[in-house]
Design a protein around this motif. Sequence first.
Motif, PDB file in Angstrom:
ATOM      1  N   MET A   1       0.629  -0.907   0.069  1.00 51.57           N
ATOM      2  CA  MET A   1      -0.277   0.209   0.260  1.00 51.57           C
ATOM      3  C   MET A   1       1.252   1.021  -0.028  1.00 51.57           C
ATOM      4  SD  MET A   1      -3.230   0.962   2.557  1.00 51.57           S
ATOM      5  CE  MET A   1      -3.703  -0.086   2.149  1.00 51.57           C
ATOM      6  N   ASP A   2       0.428   2.550  -1.003  1.00 51.96           N
ATOM      7  CA  ASP A   2       1.141   4.017  -1.005  1.00 51.96           C
ATOM      8  C   ASP A   2       0.945   3.563   0.981  1.00 51.96           C
ATOM      9  OD1 ASP A   2       1.388   2.843  -3.387  1.00 51.96           O
ATOM     10  OD2 ASP A   2       0.159   4.327  -4.256  1.00 51.96           O
ATOM     11  N   GLU A   3       2.019   4.996   1.190  1.00 50.98           N
ATOM     12  CA  GLU A   3       2.434   5.701   1.965  1.00 50.98           C
ATOM     13  C   GLU A   3       1.096   6.504   1.849  1.00 50.98           C
ATOM     14  OE1 GLU A   3       5.654   8.010   5.421  1.00 50.98           O
ATOM     15  OE2 GLU A   3       6.051   6.705   3.411  1.00 50.98           O
ATOM     16  N   GLU A   4       0.825   7.266   2.578  1.00 49.11           N
ATOM     17  CA  GLU A   4      -1.009   8.366   2.617  1.00 49.11           C
ATOM     18  C   GLU A   4      -0.037   9.254   3.079  1.00 49.11           C
ATOM     19  OE1 GLU A   4      -4.721  10.228   4.914  1.00 49.11           O
ATOM     20  OE2 GLU A   4      -2.156   8.919   6.110  1.00 49.11           O
ATOM     21  N   VAL A   5      -0.067  10.100   2.227  1.00 43.54           N
ATOM     22  CA  VAL A   5       0.224  11.230   1.911  1.00 43.54           C
ATOM     23  C   VAL A   5       0.066  12.839   2.619  1.00 43.54           C
ATOM     24  CG1 VAL A   5       0.790  13.653  -0.458  1.00 43.54           C
ATOM     25  CG2 VAL A   5       0.489  11.117  -0.698  1.00 43.54           C
ATOM     26  N   ILE A   6       1.046  13.446   3.567  1.00 43.99           N
ATOM     27  CA  ILE A   6       0.222  13.900   4.331  1.00 43.99           C
ATOM     28  C   ILE A   6       0.923  15.914   3.895  1.00 43.99           C
ATOM     29  CG2 ILE A   6       0.104  15.669   6.920  1.00 43.99           C
ATOM     30  CD1 ILE A   6      -0.519  12.391   7.046  1.00 43.99           C
ATOM     31  N   ILE A   7      -0.349  16.529   3.634  1.00 45.27           N
ATOM     32  CA  ILE A   7      -0.085  17.843   3.258  1.00 45.27           C
ATOM     33  C   ILE A   7       0.083  18.115   4.750  1.00 45.27           C
ATOM     34  CG2 ILE A   7      -1.307  19.988   2.512  1.00 45.27           C
ATOM     35  CD1 ILE A   7      -3.153  18.768   0.491  1.00 45.27           C
ATOM     36  N   LYS A   8       1.499  19.417   4.964  1.00 47.33           N
ATOM     37  CA  LYS A   8       1.297  19.627   6.082  1.00 47.33           C
ATOM     38  C   LYS A   8       2.467  21.921   5.095  1.00 47.33           C
ATOM     39  CE  LYS A   8       4.527  16.181   7.917  1.00 47.33           C
ATOM     40  NZ  LYS A   8       5.840  15.844   7.957  1.00 47.33           N
ATOM     41  N   TRP A   9       0.802  21.502   5.919  1.00 43.54           N
ATOM     42  CA  TRP A   9       0.851  23.442   5.696  1.00 43.54           C
ATOM     43  C   TRP A   9       1.737  24.139   6.513  1.00 43.54           C
ATOM     44  CZ3 TRP A   9      -2.599  24.825   1.755  1.00 43.54           C
ATOM     45  CH2 TRP A   9      -3.480  23.953   0.931  1.00 43.54           C
ATOM     46  N   GLY A  10       2.007  25.829   6.066  1.00 47.11           N
ATOM     47  CA  GLY A  10       2.456  26.673   6.279  1.00 47.11           C
ATOM     48  C   GLY A  10       1.317  27.463   6.035  1.00 47.11           C
ATOM     49  N   PHE A  11       0.937  28.565   7.465  1.00 53.38           N
ATOM     50  CA  PHE A  11       0.274  30.024   7.176  1.00 53.38           C
ATOM     51  C   PHE A  11       0.818  30.779   7.027  1.00 53.38           C
ATOM     52  CE2 PHE A  11      -3.995  28.095   9.481  1.00 53.38           C
ATOM     53  CZ  PHE A  11      -4.007  27.213   8.549  1.00 53.38           C
ATOM     54  N   ALA A  36       3.394  24.891  10.479  1.00 51.14           N
ATOM     55  CA  ALA A  36       3.709  26.116  11.108  1.00 51.14           C
ATOM     56  C   ALA A  36       2.986  27.583  10.697  1.00 51.14           C
ATOM     57  CB  ALA A  36       5.330  26.327  10.487  1.00 51.14           C
ATOM     58  N   VAL A  37       3.161  28.501  11.212  1.00 48.03           N
ATOM     59  CA  VAL A  37       2.586  29.712  11.060  1.00 48.03           C
ATOM     60  C   VAL A  37       3.461  30.464  11.209  1.00 48.03           C
ATOM     61  CG1 VAL A  37       2.251  30.038  13.215  1.00 48.03           C
ATOM     62  CG2 VAL A  37       0.810  31.060  11.923  1.00 48.03           C
ATOM     63  N   MET A  38       2.957  31.654  10.440  1.00 53.26           N
ATOM     64  CA  MET A  38       4.049  33.258  10.653  1.00 53.26           C
ATOM     65  C   MET A  38       3.348  34.215  10.604  1.00 53.26           C
ATOM     66  SD  MET A  38       5.107  35.417   7.686  1.00 53.26           S
ATOM     67  CE  MET A  38       5.658  37.245   8.077  1.00 53.26           C
ATOM     68  N   SER A  39       3.883  35.347  11.370  1.00 50.40           N
ATOM     69  CA  SER A  39       3.529  36.480  11.836  1.00 50.40           C
ATOM     70  C   SER A  39       4.830  37.424  11.945  1.00 50.40           C
ATOM     71  CB  SER A  39       2.075  36.455  12.406  1.00 50.40           C
ATOM     72  OG  SER A  39       2.118  38.210  12.790  1.00 50.40           O
ATOM     73  N   ARG A  40       4.725  38.689  10.974  1.00 53.74           N
ATOM     74  CA  ARG A  40       5.712  39.128  11.583  1.00 53.74           C
ATOM     75  C   ARG A  40       6.046  39.709  13.236  1.00 53.74           C
ATOM     76  NH1 ARG A  40       4.940  44.293   7.154  1.00 53.74           N
ATOM     77  NH2 ARG A  40       2.254  43.966   8.359  1.00 53.74           N
ATOM     78  N   ASN A  41       4.459  39.789  13.602  1.00 56.54           N
ATOM     79  CA  ASN A  41       4.383  39.439  14.987  1.00 56.54           C
ATOM     80  C   ASN A  41       5.255  38.759  15.792  1.00 56.54           C
ATOM     81  OD1 ASN A  41       3.110  40.129  17.800  1.00 56.54           O
ATOM     82  ND2 ASN A  41       2.438  42.279  17.258  1.00 56.54           N
ATOM     83  N   LYS A  42       5.725  38.795  16.388  1.00 53.46           N
ATOM     84  CA  LYS A  42       6.858  37.578  16.958  1.00 53.46           C
ATOM     85  C   LYS A  42       5.639  36.840  18.708  1.00 53.46           C
ATOM     86  CE  LYS A  42      10.371  36.284  19.804  1.00 53.46           C
ATOM     87  NZ  LYS A  42      11.670  36.801  21.003  1.00 53.46           N
ATOM     88  N   THR A  59       8.930  34.662  11.968  1.00 51.89           N
ATOM     89  CA  THR A  59       7.990  36.132  11.671  1.00 51.89           C
ATOM     90  C   THR A  59       8.863  36.072  10.332  1.00 51.89           C
ATOM     91  OG1 THR A  59      10.462  37.172  12.492  1.00 51.89           O
ATOM     92  CG2 THR A  59       8.898  35.977  14.113  1.00 51.89           C
ATOM     93  N   TYR A  60       9.689  36.059  10.195  1.00 57.69           N
ATOM     94  CA  TYR A  60       9.873  35.635   8.282  1.00 57.69           C
ATOM     95  C   TYR A  60       9.380  34.852   7.018  1.00 57.69           C
ATOM     96  CZ  TYR A  60      13.092  39.524   9.637  1.00 57.69           C
ATOM     97  OH  TYR A  60      14.070  40.081  10.929  1.00 57.69           O
ATOM     98  N   ALA A  61       8.708  35.107   6.433  1.00 59.33           N
ATOM     99  CA  ALA A  61       7.855  34.596   4.951  1.00 59.33           C
ATOM    100  C   ALA A  61       9.104  33.500   4.207  1.00 59.33           C
ATOM    101  CB  ALA A  61       7.673  34.976   4.456  1.00 59.33           C
ATOM    102  N   GLN A  62       9.768  33.868   3.918  1.00 60.20           N
ATOM    103  CA  GLN A  62      10.994  33.190   3.570  1.00 60.20           C
ATOM    104  C   GLN A  62      11.534  31.591   4.341  1.00 60.20           C
ATOM    105  OE1 GLN A  62      12.193  34.393   0.405  1.00 60.20           O
ATOM    106  NE2 GLN A  62      12.158  31.622   0.622  1.00 60.20           N
ATOM    107  N   GLU A  63      11.328  31.864   5.608  1.00 61.48           N
ATOM    108  CA  GLU A  63      11.746  31.012   6.518  1.00 61.48           C
ATOM    109  C   GLU A  63      10.707  29.398   6.533  1.00 61.48           C
ATOM    110  OE1 GLU A  63      14.827  32.956  10.495  1.00 61.48           O
ATOM    111  OE2 GLU A  63      12.071  33.105  10.514  1.00 61.48           O
ATOM    112  N   LEU A  64       9.590  30.147   6.456  1.00 61.69           N
ATOM    113  CA  LEU A  64       8.601  29.076   6.545  1.00 61.69           C
ATOM    114  C   LEU A  64       7.794  28.554   5.126  1.00 61.69           C
ATOM    115  CD1 LEU A  64       4.713  29.653   7.381  1.00 61.69           C
ATOM    116  CD2 LEU A  64       5.248  29.278   5.398  1.00 61.69           C
ATOM    117  N   VAL A  65       8.609  29.663   4.220  1.00 67.51           N
ATOM    118  CA  VAL A  65       8.519  28.546   2.410  1.00 67.51           C
ATOM    119  C   VAL A  65      10.087  27.714   2.613  1.00 67.51           C
ATOM    120  CG1 VAL A  65       8.831  29.069   0.204  1.00 67.51           C
ATOM    121  CG2 VAL A  65       7.356  30.864   1.280  1.00 67.51           C
ATOM    122  N   ASP A  66      10.791  28.016   3.061  1.00 68.41           N
ATOM    123  CA  ASP A  66      12.177  26.697   2.805  1.00 68.41           C
ATOM    124  C   ASP A  66      11.870  26.458   3.991  1.00 68.41           C
ATOM    125  OD1 ASP A  66      12.807  28.843   1.155  1.00 68.41           O
ATOM    126  OD2 ASP A  66      14.046  30.207   2.378  1.00 68.41           O
TER     127      ASP A  66
END
Length: 238
Positions: A1-11, A36-42, A59-66
């Motif tokens: 059986m294929d391993e279940e794909v989990i969508i791991k969201w970053g907000f 993960a979640v991101m806001s400029r306000n720590k 607190t930085y969008a690029q960190e979440l995306v990376d």
Amino acid sequence: MDEEVIIKWGFIGCGEVTEKKSGPAFSLVPGSKIEAVMSRNKEKARSYAERHGIPKWYTYAQELVDDPEVNAVYIATPPSSHATFAIMAMKAGKPVYVEKPLAANYEECCRINRVSAQTGIPCFVAYYRRYLPYFAKVKELIHNGSIGRVLNVQIRFAVPPRDLDYNSRELPWRVQRDIAGGGYFYDLAPHQLDLLQDFFGPIINAQGYCTNREGLYATEDNVSACFQFPDGLPESGL
């Protein structure tokens, strides 16, 4: 059986829309979790993560995306930053789900679509209402002939000013053009326009007028338009 794909969201963004509307649903859908979640306000980012049991916050969008554990990105910021964050995520190879409207203006929408085509990474807009049972039933009644042949469509939508709209020194971001792209029409009308196009096909012609009648803020507070659908069906909206 294929391993279940989990969508791991970053907000990217953790404001009201993620608290009350979309946010809780991401954790309820099978195969989906918020990583993960991101806001400029720590403090805002940390509080949101702790209250909702989210493992990471940034607190930085690029960190979440990376973040290698994040494989899809939800953008819940005001429209002025949608294009920047959507393109950032797509170039990182991560599908995007962005709040409506897609961007603050037509040119930025085109940029997002162009990058999506170039990268092959999809970008979805939060036009979820067409999938709700109520509106699915409306579409069924239209297309199975239950209400007869549709000859004309009219849509009217009006709300009174909110208390915040009278505060000229601290107006809501939704009526600040540089942030929202326009007034409340930009924020509220996209859902109605999406539903109409789901019911009747893409709008092929549109004309209209916008004006400010009350003077509470600089952006438009009154929009009148007429549209035409592919089969010639006319529609007017206010």
